[in-house]
Design a protein around this motif. Structure first.
Motif, mmCIF file in Angstrom:
data_model
loop_
_atom_site.group_PDB
_atom_site.id
_atom_site.type_symbol
_atom_site.label_atom_id
_atom_site.label_comp_id
_atom_site.label_asym_id
_atom_site.label_seq_id
_atom_site.Cartn_x
_atom_site.Cartn_y
_atom_site.Cartn_z
ATOM 1 N N ILE A 240 36.625 55.368 48.726
ATOM 2 C CA ILE A 240 37.837 55.288 49.551
ATOM 3 C C ILE A 240 37.894 53.863 50.120
ATOM 4 N N GLY A 241 38.094 52.897 49.238
ATOM 5 C CA GLY A 241 38.025 51.479 49.618
ATOM 6 C C GLY A 241 36.598 50.990 49.498
ATOM 7 N N SER A 242 36.444 49.674 49.259
ATOM 8 C CA SER A 242 35.071 49.191 49.092
ATOM 9 C C SER A 242 34.352 49.058 50.429
ATOM 10 N N LYS A 243 35.116 48.957 51.540
ATOM 11 C CA LYS A 243 34.467 48.803 52.849
ATOM 12 C C LYS A 243 33.539 49.986 53.137
ATOM 13 N N GLU A 244 33.990 51.203 52.796
ATOM 14 C CA GLU A 244 33.111 52.352 53.056
ATOM 15 C C GLU A 244 31.852 52.256 52.190
ATOM 16 N N GLY B 34 30.466 34.932 56.069
ATOM 17 C CA GLY B 34 30.688 36.068 55.172
ATOM 18 C C GLY B 34 31.515 37.152 55.846
ATOM 19 N N TYR B 35 31.875 38.146 55.078
ATOM 20 C CA TYR B 35 32.672 39.282 55.558
ATOM 21 C C TYR B 35 31.876 39.982 56.670
ATOM 22 N N PRO B 36 32.454 40.117 57.880
ATOM 23 C CA PRO B 36 31.676 40.617 59.020
ATOM 24 C C PRO B 36 31.110 42.025 58.834
ATOM 25 N N VAL C 70 25.956 39.841 48.397
ATOM 26 C CA VAL C 70 26.580 38.631 47.847
ATOM 27 C C VAL C 70 28.035 38.952 47.541
ATOM 28 N N ASN C 71 28.867 37.907 47.522
ATOM 29 C CA ASN C 71 30.307 38.118 47.374
ATOM 30 C C ASN C 71 30.923 36.878 46.715
ATOM 31 N N TYR C 72 31.252 37.021 45.432
ATOM 32 C CA TYR C 72 31.884 35.914 44.686
ATOM 33 C C TYR C 72 33.024 36.453 43.828
ATOM 34 N N HIS D 270 26.639 43.306 45.075
ATOM 35 C CA HIS D 270 27.720 42.332 44.893
ATOM 36 C C HIS D 270 29.056 42.966 45.259
ATOM 37 N N ASP D 271 29.781 42.299 46.133
ATOM 38 C CA ASP D 271 31.086 42.768 46.601
ATOM 39 C C ASP D 271 32.130 41.888 45.911
ATOM 40 N N ASN D 272 32.972 42.502 45.079
ATOM 41 C CA ASN D 272 33.773 41.696 44.138
ATOM 42 C C ASN D 272 35.285 41.956 44.234
ATOM 43 N N PRO D 273 35.875 41.997 45.456
ATOM 44 C CA PRO D 273 37.286 42.392 45.496
ATOM 45 C C PRO D 273 38.289 41.295 45.121
ATOM 46 N N TYR D 274 37.832 40.026 45.040
ATOM 47 C CA TYR D 274 38.812 38.937 44.883
ATOM 48 C C TYR D 274 38.850 38.324 43.495
ATOM 49 N N SER D 275 38.203 38.958 42.504
ATOM 50 C CA SER D 275 38.029 38.230 41.241
ATOM 51 C C SER D 275 39.326 37.969 40.475
ATOM 52 N N ASN E 182 33.906 47.136 43.905
ATOM 53 C CA ASN E 182 35.162 46.516 43.521
ATOM 54 C C ASN E 182 36.289 47.284 44.204
ATOM 55 N N SER E 183 37.496 46.763 44.092
ATOM 56 C CA SER E 183 38.560 47.316 44.925
ATOM 57 C C SER E 183 39.932 47.125 44.294
ATOM 58 N N LEU E 184 40.846 48.050 44.597
ATOM 59 C CA LEU E 184 42.238 47.869 44.167
ATOM 60 C C LEU E 184 43.082 47.294 45.303
ATOM 61 N N SER E 185 42.447 47.041 46.447
ATOM 62 C CA SER E 185 43.200 46.598 47.627
ATOM 63 C C SER E 185 43.942 45.296 47.375
ATOM 64 N N LYS E 186 43.242 44.329 46.785
ATOM 65 C CA LYS E 186 43.824 42.994 46.663
ATOM 66 C C LYS E 186 44.479 42.810 45.298
ATOM 67 N N SER E 187 43.748 43.172 44.228
ATOM 68 C CA SER E 187 44.264 42.852 42.891
ATOM 69 C C SER E 187 45.437 43.744 42.488
ATOM 70 N N TRP F 240 46.117 52.169 50.351
ATOM 71 C CA TRP F 240 45.859 53.400 49.581
ATOM 72 C C TRP F 240 44.397 53.803 49.663
ATOM 73 N N ARG F 241 43.551 52.841 49.934
ATOM 74 C CA ARG F 241 42.118 53.032 50.044
ATOM 75 C C ARG F 241 41.499 53.507 48.729
ATOM 76 N N VAL F 242 41.466 52.626 47.764
ATOM 77 C CA VAL F 242 40.776 52.940 46.510
ATOM 78 C C VAL F 242 39.860 51.779 46.137
HETATM 79 C C1 LIG Z 1 34.874 40.395 51.117
HETATM 80 C C2 LIG Z 1 35.546 41.704 51.343
HETATM 81 N N1 LIG Z 1 34.919 42.823 50.947
HETATM 82 C C3 LIG Z 1 35.476 44.026 51.118
HETATM 83 C C4 LIG Z 1 36.703 44.167 51.729
HETATM 84 C C5 LIG Z 1 37.249 45.562 51.931
HETATM 85 O O1 LIG Z 1 38.138 45.912 50.956
HETATM 86 P P1 LIG Z 1 38.636 47.401 50.778
HETATM 87 O O2 LIG Z 1 40.075 47.403 51.152
HETATM 88 O O3 LIG Z 1 38.403 47.726 49.332
HETATM 89 O O4 LIG Z 1 37.841 48.299 51.669
HETATM 90 C C6 LIG Z 1 37.408 43.041 52.163
HETATM 91 C C7 LIG Z 1 38.690 43.195 52.849
HETATM 92 O O5 LIG Z 1 39.237 42.350 53.479
HETATM 93 C C8 LIG Z 1 36.798 41.773 51.962
HETATM 94 O O6 LIG Z 1 37.414 40.640 52.354
#
Ligand SMILES: Cc1ncc(COP(=O)(O)O)c(C=O)c1O
Length: 391
Positions: free
Chosen positions: A101-105, A127-129, A173-175, A205-210, A234-239, A245-247
């Motif tokens: 339900i989103g990569s944050k969880e 980095g992402y807080p 890590v996040n790239y 590895h947190d990869n939401p921006y690729s 990975n995430s559908l939030s940005k791409s 929607w939280r996926v």
């Molecule tokens: C680096 C990073 N990881 C994860 C997330 C969370 O994304 P999601 O909407 O998939 O929970 C964000 C959102 O801003 C982010 O910047």
């Protein structure tokens, strides 16, 4: 009567943006009409077919029940194909993929699954807080590592290996990196996997921006043998413009997915099936989709570059992702001072880099999730405020 919060909340503040948004709301109520260039929530909609699938599926009487804890097979198969087509990574949809339900969880689930009280986790600075809060909430100790400008924003793995890693269980890590917009080198990804194996550290590895302003999406799982030590979010939030929607998804070896599922299946009861089916459709969109979104971000980024020029910042034009990161000029003490000056003098909010860690103190971050018209308005306001201040 005094109600005490649990000790695990000690040192965990309210998320910076929720506090700042309250201040911005108050300024708006006082008639300021703040332009918010802070938050990375895409303002563009998902593809219309994705919304159509959601509506059609939601209209069926059979789609409203609790769902499988491991996600709908159609979504897991779409994730398998997406990883195969875009990253060249083979994943077994039955065992190596967990929709989230989103990569944050997922960041929290991983910390809760692997960290015992006092275990350490390496986190990027800046980095992402959420990495740091999730580590602390799970009872662990975040150990920040610096991203070295002379190593193209990569950590010095040799220096880390020379230190005491005995209590370190995880490394975040996040790239492409948020907030610096740096891309990883192939060589670095290989070194990272070797570092994880050698030191018995799970590399997360947190990869939401690729896909954002980047022609060459890369997965850490593409490194041969990576599954032994890597979990990737990975995430559908940005791409796919689906932040609300939280996926998201977790990918990795079957054993790891089963371990995380032991925790996650006790936290939630799956995701609304129409959302999962629409997400599966979104993952099957072709290159046209990413190109059309990126054409818009690219035009916006030019405006942001002009705004930074006005503010006297120098910056890397090759950074990728949904933000632009820039060092503040010497005339300001730090990013907080510049952000406040722009907020109070020009009614424009930009994010101070210090909220991403001490190494971000001398920087600001500007979001691309704002129309060109609004960005032009922000430019005009900043230009006007500078002329007034200098008059
Ligand atoms: C680096 C990073 N990881 C994860 C997330 C969370 O994304 P999601 O909407 O998939 O929970 C964000 C959102 O801003 C982010 O910047």
């Amino acid at each position: 009567m005094k109600i005490n919060t649990a000790k695990r909340l000690d040192g965990i503040g309210e998320y910076y943006f929720s506090t700042k948004l309250r201040e911005i709301d108050a300024l708006n109520q006082a008639g300021k009409a703040i332009i918010n260039l802070g938050i990375g929530s895409p303002d563009l909609p998902p593809h219309p077919d994705v919304i159509r699938v959601l509506a059609e599926e939601a209209a069926k009487p059979s789609t409203h029940a609790y769902q499988n804890y491991k996600g709908a097979p159609a979504l897991r198969e779409a994730i398998r194909d997406w990883y195969q087509n875009w990253y060249g990574v083979d994943l077994d949809p039955a065992t190596e993929i967990l929709p989230l339900i989103g990569s944050k969880e997922g960041i929290m689930h991983i910390c809760m699954t692997y960290l015992n009280e006092g275990d350490k986790a390496l986190i990027p600075n800046p980095g992402y807080p959420t990495y740091s809060s999730a580590v602390k909430l799970a009872g662990g100790i975040p150990v920040p590592y610096e991203l070295k400008p002379d190593l193209h924003g990569e950590p010095d793995l040799d220096a880390l290996a020379a230190g005491d890693l005995s209590a370190v269980k995880l490394m975040w890590v996040n790239y492409p990196h948020m907030p610096t917009g740096q891309l990883p080198s192939k060589n670095f990804f290989e070194k990272l996997v070797a570092f994880g194996k050698k030191n018995g550290i799970l590399i997360c590895h947190d990869n939401p921006y690729s896909f954002i302003l980047n022609d060459n999406p890369v997965s850490l799982l593409a490194v041969p043998g990576a599954k032994e030590v890597v979990l990737e979010l990975n995430s559908l939030s940005k791409s796919q413009n689906m932040a609300g929607w939280r996926v998201g998804m977790l990918a990795g070896a079957k054993e790891r997915i089963d371990e995380v599922l032991r925790f996650k299946s006790n936290m939630d009861s799956g995701m609304f099936l129409p959302v999962q089916l629409a997400a599966a459709h979104a993952l099957r969109l072709g290159k046209d989709w990413y190109d059309s979104v990126n054409a818009i971000y690219s035009r916006r980024r030019e405006k942001v570059f002009r705004l930074l020029d006005l503010l006297g910042c120098t910056y890397d034009r090759n950074q990728v992702g949904m933000f632009v990161w820039a060092p503040v000029p010497d005339s300001y003490q730090d990013g907080f001072a510049l952000s406040d000056a722009v907020l109070y003098n020009a009614n424009v909010f930009i994010t101070p880099g210090g909220i991403f860690g001490s190494a971000g103190n001398g920087f600001i971050r500007i979001s691309l999730c704002c129309t060109e018209e609004k960005l032009q308005q922000a430019l005009d306001r900043v230009q006007h405020s500078l002329t007034t201040v200098n008059a």
